[in-house]
Design a protein around this motif. Structure first.
Motif, PDB file in Angstrom:
ATOM      1  N   SER A  31       1.214   1.697   2.623  1.00 37.75           N
ATOM      2  CA  SER A  31      -0.233   1.469   2.523  1.00 37.75           C
ATOM      3  C   SER A  31      -0.604   0.328   1.601  1.00 37.75           C
ATOM      4  CB  SER A  31      -0.907   2.750   2.012  1.00 37.75           C
ATOM      5  OG  SER A  31      -0.465   2.998   0.701  1.00 37.75           O
ATOM      6  N   ASP A  34      -2.005  -3.759   2.762  1.00 36.34           N
ATOM      7  CA  ASP A  34      -2.559  -3.743   4.116  1.00 36.34           C
ATOM      8  C   ASP A  34      -4.040  -3.402   4.012  1.00 36.34           C
ATOM      9  OD1 ASP A  34      -1.370  -2.406   7.275  1.00 36.34           O
ATOM     10  OD2 ASP A  34      -3.290  -3.330   6.766  1.00 36.34           O
ATOM     11  N   GLY A  35      -4.896  -4.419   4.133  1.00 37.48           N
ATOM     12  CA  GLY A  35      -6.338  -4.224   3.935  1.00 37.48           C
ATOM     13  C   GLY A  35      -6.942  -3.227   4.892  1.00 37.48           C
ATOM     14  N   SER A  36      -6.523  -3.287   6.164  1.00 38.72           N
ATOM     15  CA  SER A  36      -7.120  -2.383   7.145  1.00 38.72           C
ATOM     16  C   SER A  36      -6.765  -0.931   6.847  1.00 38.72           C
ATOM     17  CB  SER A  36      -6.641  -2.752   8.554  1.00 38.72           C
ATOM     18  OG  SER A  36      -5.223  -2.642   8.641  1.00 38.72           O
ATOM     19  N   LYS A  37      -5.506  -0.746   6.379  1.00 38.12           N
ATOM     20  CA  LYS A  37      -5.098   0.615   6.073  1.00 38.12           C
ATOM     21  C   LYS A  37      -5.819   1.134   4.828  1.00 38.12           C
ATOM     22  CE  LYS A  37      -0.555   0.535   8.267  1.00 38.12           C
ATOM     23  NZ  LYS A  37       0.891   0.741   8.074  1.00 38.12           N
ATOM     24  N   GLU A  39      -8.757   0.225   3.863  1.00 37.37           N
ATOM     25  CA  GLU A  39     -10.131   0.527   4.291  1.00 37.37           C
ATOM     26  C   GLU A  39     -10.186   1.857   5.043  1.00 37.37           C
ATOM     27  OE1 GLU A  39     -13.736  -1.463   6.949  1.00 37.37           O
ATOM     28  OE2 GLU A  39     -11.849  -2.544   6.627  1.00 37.37           O
ATOM     29  N   ALA A  40      -9.137   2.099   5.851  1.00 34.49           N
ATOM     30  CA  ALA A  40      -9.091   3.355   6.596  1.00 34.49           C
ATOM     31  C   ALA A  40      -8.970   4.537   5.636  1.00 34.49           C
ATOM     32  CB  ALA A  40      -7.920   3.346   7.572  1.00 34.49           C
ATOM     33  N   ARG A  43     -12.298   5.161   4.044  1.00 36.37           N
ATOM     34  CA  ARG A  43     -13.203   5.887   4.944  1.00 36.37           C
ATOM     35  C   ARG A  43     -12.800   7.360   5.038  1.00 36.37           C
ATOM     36  NH1 ARG A  43     -12.605   1.249   8.214  1.00 36.37           N
ATOM     37  NH2 ARG A  43     -11.158   2.410   9.561  1.00 36.37           N
ATOM     38  N   SER A 291      -2.271   8.065  10.136  1.00 36.15           N
ATOM     39  CA  SER A 291      -1.921   6.724  10.624  1.00 36.15           C
ATOM     40  C   SER A 291      -1.744   5.723   9.502  1.00 36.15           C
ATOM     41  CB  SER A 291      -3.032   6.245  11.569  1.00 36.15           C
ATOM     42  OG  SER A 291      -4.236   6.052  10.852  1.00 36.15           O
ATOM     43  N   THR A 292      -2.183   6.031   8.304  1.00 34.91           N
ATOM     44  CA  THR A 292      -2.061   5.089   7.185  1.00 34.91           C
ATOM     45  C   THR A 292      -0.692   5.179   6.525  1.00 34.91           C
ATOM     46  OG1 THR A 292      -2.936   6.695   5.610  1.00 34.91           O
ATOM     47  CG2 THR A 292      -4.517   5.231   6.724  1.00 34.91           C
TER      48      THR A 292
END
Length: 293
Positions: A31, A34-37, A39-40, A43, A291-292
């Motif tokens: 994790s 990884d910016g998208s992870k 952010e996930a 959230r 998924s992260t």
């Protein structure tokens, strides 16, 4: 446990869950960077926080409903048991009253017989009469019997007050423990005690008069009258002892029943708390969080 304490425990449980989820997600090797992870994960943590807040509100509502239901059960229990215990004390008092009434009847009959014998001797202008000594002995026995009856009535009043206290203590025994779960029960208990006192002194079912004494009951055999008076005094003593024994036995039986009902209410609250705790702990991870990793 009081309601606010229980809510605090729930908050601690929820806080631990959120912290654990955050630690697992943010410290997982895949994790970092990884910016998208990230952010996930953010959230997902927001979602978890919202879910836990919703769960807490739901748990508090569930707990409040359980407490209100328990207090209603307590109110019904106190109403029914107060009536039953009041009737028990009242019956005990009535048994004592009736025994005293029979003893009082025998005393009045003996007094009437002694008086009639003395008046008959006076009417016959008898300077000495065969039953003279018997009249004196009977009058002395009557005086002793009256003192015994007076003591019995005083003890009767003390015994009934003690019976009321025993009944109140029985109700207090279960309510003190349950109040830790449902809050202060003292207002309900005070009302129950007042009802118990009123029920215990209600004399509507006690005979107003047990016998009508006839002044012309003038048995010439004063010895027989004296024997009957002695028998009535001994009978009063036996009946008082038996009434006390019966009351204690019935009170003990009632206490076992009341304690079982208190326990059933407490067990219901404990079960509700376990259900609330299980709902908060059983929270499977979502697909987004997995998924992260």
């Amino acid at each position: 446990m009081k309601a606010y304490s229980y809510a605090a425990v729930l908050l601690l449980v929820l806080h631990a869950r959120v912290s654990q989820s955050a630690s697992v997600s943010l410290l997982h090797p895949g994790s970092q960077g990884d910016g998208s992870k990230v952010e996930a994960v953010s959230r997902q943590l927001s979602s978890i926080l919202l879910a836990t807040q919703t769960g807490l509100a739901r748990a508090e509502a569930h707990h409040k409903k359980a407490v209100e239901s328990a207090r209603s059960e307590v109110d019904r229990l106190l109403a029914s048991e107060t009536a039953a215990l009041g009737a028990l004390v009242r019956r005990y008092s009535a048994n004592l009253t009736q025994s005293e009434g029979r003893f009082d009847t025998a005393i009045k009959e003996a007094k009437a017989a002694a008086k009639a014998a003395a008046e008959q001797a006076t009417a016959d202008n008898a300077i000495q009469f065969p039953s003279g000594d018997g009249v004196l002995r009977l009058r002395a026995q009557v005086a002793a019997a009256e003192r015994s009856l007076w003591r019995s009535k005083r003890q009767h009043a003390r015994s009934v007050r003690e019976a009321q206290r025993n009944a109140e203590d029985m109700l207090d025994g279960g309510s003190s423990k349950l109040s830790l779960l449902v809050g202060d029960l003292s207002p309900l208990m005070e009302g129950a005690k007042r009802q118990l006192e009123a029920a215990a002194v209600d004399s509507s079912d006690v005979p107003k008069s047990l016998a009508n004494i006839s002044a012309n009951k003038t048995s010439g055999n004063l010895t027989a009258v004296a024997v009957e008076l002695q028998r009535a005094q001994l009978s009063n003593q036996r009946e008082v002892t038996m009434a006390e024994k019966d009351f204690r036995a019935l009170l003990q039986k009632a206490e076992l029943s009341v304690m079982e009902k208190w326990k059933r209410i407490g067990d219901g609250l404990h079960k509700a708390q376990l259900e609330e705790s299980a709902q908060l702990h059983h929270k499977p991870q979502s697909k987004a969080l997995r998924s992260t990793r």
